[in-house]
Design an enzyme around this catalytic site. Structure first.
Site, PDB file in Angstrom:
ATOM      1  N   GLY B   9       0.837  -1.198   0.000  1.00  0.00           N
ATOM      2  CA  GLY B   9       0.000   0.000   0.000  1.00  0.00           C
ATOM      3  C   GLY B   9       0.867   1.241   0.000  1.00  0.00           C
ATOM      4  CB  VAL B  13      -1.287   5.118   5.619  1.00  0.00           C
ATOM      5  CG1 VAL B  13      -0.530   4.435   6.745  1.00  0.00           C
ATOM      6  CG2 VAL B  13      -2.578   5.731   6.132  1.00  0.00           C
ATOM      7  CE  LYS B 213     -11.660   4.430  14.009  1.00  0.00           C
ATOM      8  NZ  LYS B 213     -11.957   5.841  13.717  1.00  0.00           N
TER       9      LYS B 213
END
Lengths: 330, 330
Positions: B9, B13, B213
């Site tokens: 990726g 990020v 979360k």
């Protein structure tokens, strides 16, 4: 995987640790213990609940023929848990115990500020040479795991600035002066009556305690090499109620703020006027820290700055980190 | 001691991680990298700055004949750093990459919530079997190292309750509604214009993101075994400006609060009226968490909940923890 500890000191913090390991299954085995008058060594493990009863009933944790020094030198432990009553100015007897444990190749966890503020680089070098851990989370900001956070969780970050309320006694006094319009003297007397301040409060109110914590933060997690003399210190003992009233009239208040700005070699502790709803304006005996970092941005932490259970929490966190790390954790 | 990573990726990020390891001497060597269209494997190390330039100029990080799957299966790495674009509902392709890396006996760090929310216990078991780490600090609360803090620093504590503001988009909308008297729709449009909300904001405003979360927090650090269905979820999409105005008139406001009370099996996410100066009332896209513990008392954490550098900070913290632990750190 169990880890063997020897506990030096059975005051409030020591008792907090013993209570926690009695109540919880933490995989911690106590093989040595000492207070200032007695000691006990048992390679098969000492029952922490029996120990607590004995201490309560007799005032002694073990045999008067065994000293703390004997326990540190000869008990079979992996981690020395050093929470003895120690003079912060000389760092003794804690520093001697720590040196002995490191020379035996044992890990060390301490709650005493003296050895860290005075001898960090030497003790760390000894620990590195022996391939063991030297940890002291309890020395700064009580229950807030700030050292661990800086050393591990934020490892990739550069800390550009650290601001902190690091002394609960001063914060209590300032909170009460602002909230109730008390004079410094009245607030100090109240703090004494509640046990937040010592009979001789100099160490707290002149800012020495908070400044020592700044030295520890700077040297251990911010890669500095400073001593107490490098910190520009102003205490709260000369603050008037008028100063606080003036701040409050502007929707602000006064807090004793420690600051470290590594890039500017700035190390300062002083009463500062800050907006009343700023994150550093915590109340009572709380502590708070703001970190300014390059990647994680600003982070704010607050929690209890002192107390036996809070300190025990920090010490246990250190012990369990060592256990997980050296027992091959995940 | 250097540690070898493969990075899957190269979005915001991934680029944040590459920029950090370019700028800093962190002892991280990149031996594999992939985006959705290309990949590169090099056992001697890939220059992260060359990689960033190549990606900027060509849109590709490597060779189109090499896939992410190839990199995960064959590159010589110690840690798979999995930050690929992944569907949170299915957890793919991240989960497959993670399984492959674990089956090779490699550590895994991910920023993807899906694999952790859906498959934590299975993946953790695989990691334990292989004696490696599976870490995912970036999945919860952005830059705040809450998982690491709970797992390690507060290891001796029982968490009695956790309260958190865990979705920056919702918090931004609620902040703007309160501060400017905007309607929900106006605040949402503003959040979209500033890039805080997606074109389809359902996932955030219906509370799904924050609830996922909570699942991660509950299962990974609070010893629970729950799924999204166990959480009582109310989003913010039906909140009126009148509700907020009424709260504000009482010196309060509304925040989307996640709650976990393990002892009561209580798992809830809902808009709550709370005093305006409560520690959970953070502003804009910040996140905040309160932990109520048996030893450390109440601890409050706040910081940026999202952002590429903030996420990179969390991922780097995980990588460096693994490096320190397995390289025999201190």
């Amino acid at each position: 995987m169990a880890i063997r500890i020897a506990l030096i000191g059975t005051g409030a913090v020591g008792r907090g640790i013993l209570e926690a390991i009695t109540r919880k299954d933490l995989g911690i085995v106590l093989t040595g213990v000492a207070d200032s008058r007695s000691g006990m060594i048992h390679s098969d493990g000492i029952s922490p609940s029996d120990l607590l009863s004995r201490k309560r009933e007799t005032g002694l944790c073990g045999d008067v023929s065994i000293t703390a020094d004997d326990v540190v030198r000869t008990a079979p432990y992996d981690v020395l848990v050093e929470v003895s009553p120690t003079d912060a100015a000389t760092g003794e007897p804690a520093t001697s115990y720590i040196r002995t444990a490191l020379s035996r190749g044992c890990h060390v966890v301490t709650s005493n500020k003296g050895p860290v503020a005075l001898h960090y680089h030497e003790l760390k070098q000894e620990a590195d040479k022996a391939g063991v851990s030297f940890r002291f989370e309890a020395t700064v900001a009580g229950a807030i795991p700030i050292l661990h956070t800086l050393l591990e969780s934020l490892g990739g970050n550069e800390v550009q600035a650290l601001y902190g309320v690091l002394n609960g006694t001063c914060n209590y006094i300032l909170t009460r002066m602002a909230e109730e319009g008390l004079s410094y003297k009245q607030a100090l007397d109240e703090a004494r009556a509640l046990g937040y301040a010592e009979a001789d409060p100099t160490y707290d109110v002149k800012g020495i305690d908070a400044a020592i914590k700044l030295v520890i933060l700077a040297n251990t997690v911010l890669n500095q090499r400073i001593t107490l003399e490098d910190i520009d210190i102003t205490g709260i003992d000369l603050l008037t109620e008028e100063a606080i009233r003036l701040a409050e009239e502007q929707d602000a208040t006064i807090r004793l703020i420690g600051e470290i700005i590594p890039g500017k070699n700035l190390y300062r502790l002083s009463p500062r006027i800050i907006p009343r709803h700023h994150p550093l304006v915590v109340h009572g005996s709380l502590n708070a820290i703001i970190l300014r970092t390059d990647l994680a941005g600003d982070l704010v932490f607050s929690g209890k700055g002192a107390g036996s259970l809070e300190t025990a929490s920090a010490v246990l966190g250190d012990i369990l980190s060592i256990r997980d790390r050296y027992a091959g954790g995940n």
